[in-house]
Design an enzyme around this catalytic site. Structure first.
Site, PDB file in Angstrom:
ATOM      1  N   GLY A  46      73.753  55.591  30.258  1.00 22.60           N
ATOM      2  CA  GLY A  46      74.114  55.900  31.633  1.00 22.60           C
ATOM      3  C   GLY A  46      73.469  57.152  32.195  1.00 22.60           C
ATOM      4  O   GLY A  46      73.346  58.171  31.508  1.00 22.60           O
ATOM      5  N   ILE A  71      82.546  59.744  24.684  1.00 22.82           N
ATOM      6  CA  ILE A  71      81.365  60.606  24.711  1.00 22.82           C
ATOM      7  C   ILE A  71      81.312  61.420  26.002  1.00 22.82           C
ATOM      8  O   ILE A  71      80.850  62.555  26.024  1.00 22.82           O
ATOM      9  CB  ILE A  71      80.076  59.768  24.565  1.00 22.82           C
ATOM     10  CG1 ILE A  71      80.111  58.965  23.256  1.00 22.82           C
ATOM     11  CG2 ILE A  71      78.834  60.667  24.610  1.00 22.82           C
ATOM     12  CD1 ILE A  71      80.224  59.815  22.006  1.00 22.82           C
ATOM     13  N   GLY A  72      81.779  60.833  27.081  1.00 17.64           N
ATOM     14  CA  GLY A  72      81.774  61.545  28.353  1.00 17.64           C
ATOM     15  C   GLY A  72      80.485  61.390  29.130  1.00 17.64           C
ATOM     16  O   GLY A  72      80.136  62.234  29.959  1.00 17.64           O
ATOM     17  N   CYS A 130      83.912  54.570  35.805  1.00 17.54           N
ATOM     18  CA  CYS A 130      84.059  56.014  36.011  1.00 17.54           C
ATOM     19  C   CYS A 130      85.196  56.302  36.990  1.00 17.54           C
ATOM     20  O   CYS A 130      85.413  55.549  37.936  1.00 17.54           O
ATOM     21  CB  CYS A 130      82.774  56.603  36.587  1.00 17.54           C
ATOM     22  SG  CYS A 130      81.303  56.127  35.703  1.00 17.54           S
ATOM     23  N   LYS A 165      78.682  46.103  35.821  1.00  9.91           N
ATOM     24  CA  LYS A 165      79.370  46.013  34.535  1.00  9.91           C
ATOM     25  C   LYS A 165      80.862  46.201  34.776  1.00  9.91           C
ATOM     26  O   LYS A 165      81.321  47.305  35.078  1.00  9.91           O
ATOM     27  CB  LYS A 165      78.834  47.065  33.569  1.00  9.91           C
ATOM     28  CG  LYS A 165      79.321  46.896  32.136  1.00  9.91           C
ATOM     29  CD  LYS A 165      78.578  47.838  31.202  1.00  9.91           C
ATOM     30  CE  LYS A 165      78.910  47.566  29.750  1.00  9.91           C
ATOM     31  NZ  LYS A 165      78.129  48.460  28.843  1.00  9.91           N
ATOM     32  N   GLY A 267      75.863  45.915  21.379  1.00 11.04           N
ATOM     33  CA  GLY A 267      76.258  47.304  21.533  1.00 11.04           C
ATOM     34  C   GLY A 267      76.552  47.998  20.226  1.00 11.04           C
ATOM     35  O   GLY A 267      75.652  48.462  19.524  1.00 11.04           O
TER      36      GLY A 267
END
Length: 311
Positions: A46, A71-72, A130, A165, A267
């Site tokens: 991302g 992970i952020g 998000c 997504k 993934g």
């Protein structure tokens, strides 16, 4: 005839096996292991407008049949990707999709605008899991109206294929799928991670620094297949679906395809077996040969047809 070669969104793909955003980073790390040109497509980690350091540790915890991550969305920023990473990545003969996220609409649109002009980026994947800081932190992907507005505006910004997504953290996946289709999305990616919590029983507190994390891995397979099934049952081939969630081998990939996915993404499996996408490609070919299929597209959504036949 190549049994895996196909066209989607006006683009020609060698095969329907993509790598999912996140676990494959930006691809260059894995390029030391195998030729990225063998893949159908790469969806890079991302990208935000500015660099992000991500969350504090702990950020990953193993769970039964999977893992939780928080992970952020750590990344170097879209400009660094375009100027430094993309020139190296586009040397490989595969399709490159950029995963886009933002804290508000303006950031999404600014990132998309930059990527739309970037030579070598074939399409965009919109991460709508998000939190929307201007809407009290509610994720973009859980509010159909907010999602519609975002996708509609994104389509005005980019001429490249726009995939959304979708988040599984909703009561009805069709509500958000409908919003995306109505707004003009070119395809849907099903699904992102499912929120979960892991607790350290010795320390008697959550393990992840953010408390919640996204569940991925084999545990996600039946959830992803169910949501693909629902969306394909309503839309059929009118909106391409890219399946992601719980795919470790070709049989998992086939479940996604039979439920209605036109392509799949690998993934979490990349973590414990970096060669898993290549194995899936080879095993899919062998499966088609064994079953006597001319092309893998004959299997897309076939499980729906089999139910009708049996009735």
């Amino acid at each position: 005839m190549d049994k895996l070669k196909h066209t989607l969104f006006g683009l020609e793909f060698k095969n329907p096996v993509w790598t999912a955003s996140g676990t494959f980073s930006y691809g260059l790390e894995v390029a030391k292991i195998y030729d990225l040109s063998l893949l159908g497509a790469i969806v890079v980690k991302g990208l935000s407008l500015k660099p992000r350091k991500g969350n504090m540790p702990e950020r990953i915890v193993e769970t039964p049949a999977g893992m939780l991550n928080s992970i952020g969305l750590q990344n170097p920023g879209v400009d660094y990707f375009i100027n430094e990473t993309l020139p190296k990545l586009k040397k490989y003969d595969t399709k490159i999709f950029a995963n886009v996220f933002g804290e508000d609409e303006d950031e999404y649109l600014a990132v998309a605008e930059r990527l739309d002009k970037a030579d070598g980026v074939h399409g965009l994947e919109l991460n709508v899991s998000c939190p929307n800081v201007k809407k009290g932190g509610i994720a973009f992907g859980t509010d159909p109206e907010v999602l519609y507005n975002l996708v509609y505006k994104m389509k005005k910004i980019t001429k490249k294929p726009l995939l959304v997504k979708l988040s599984p953290n909703v009561s009805n996946i069709l509500d958000t799928a409908d919003a995306c289709v109505s707004a003009g999305a070119d395809g849907l990616v099903l699904i992102n991670t499912l929120l979960g919590v892991a607790i350290d029983v010795e320390r008697e507190k959550p393990i992840l620094s953010t408390i919640t994390g996204g569940l991925s891995g084999p545990a996600m397979l039946p959830i992803a297949v169910r949501m693909i099934w629902q969306v394909y049952q309503k839309y059929g081939s009118r909106i391409p679906i890219i399946g992601v969630g719980g795919i470790s081998n070709y049989k998992d990939a086939l479940q996604h395809i039979l439920a209605g996915a036109s392509a799949i993404q690998v993934g979490t499996a990349n973590f414990y077996d970096p060669l898993s996408p290549l194995k899936i490609i080879e095993d899919l070919k062998n499966h088609l040969d064994k079953k006597g299929y001319v092309h893998y597209s004959q299997l897309i959504g076939k499980a729906h047809q089999m139910i009708i036949k049996e009735v």
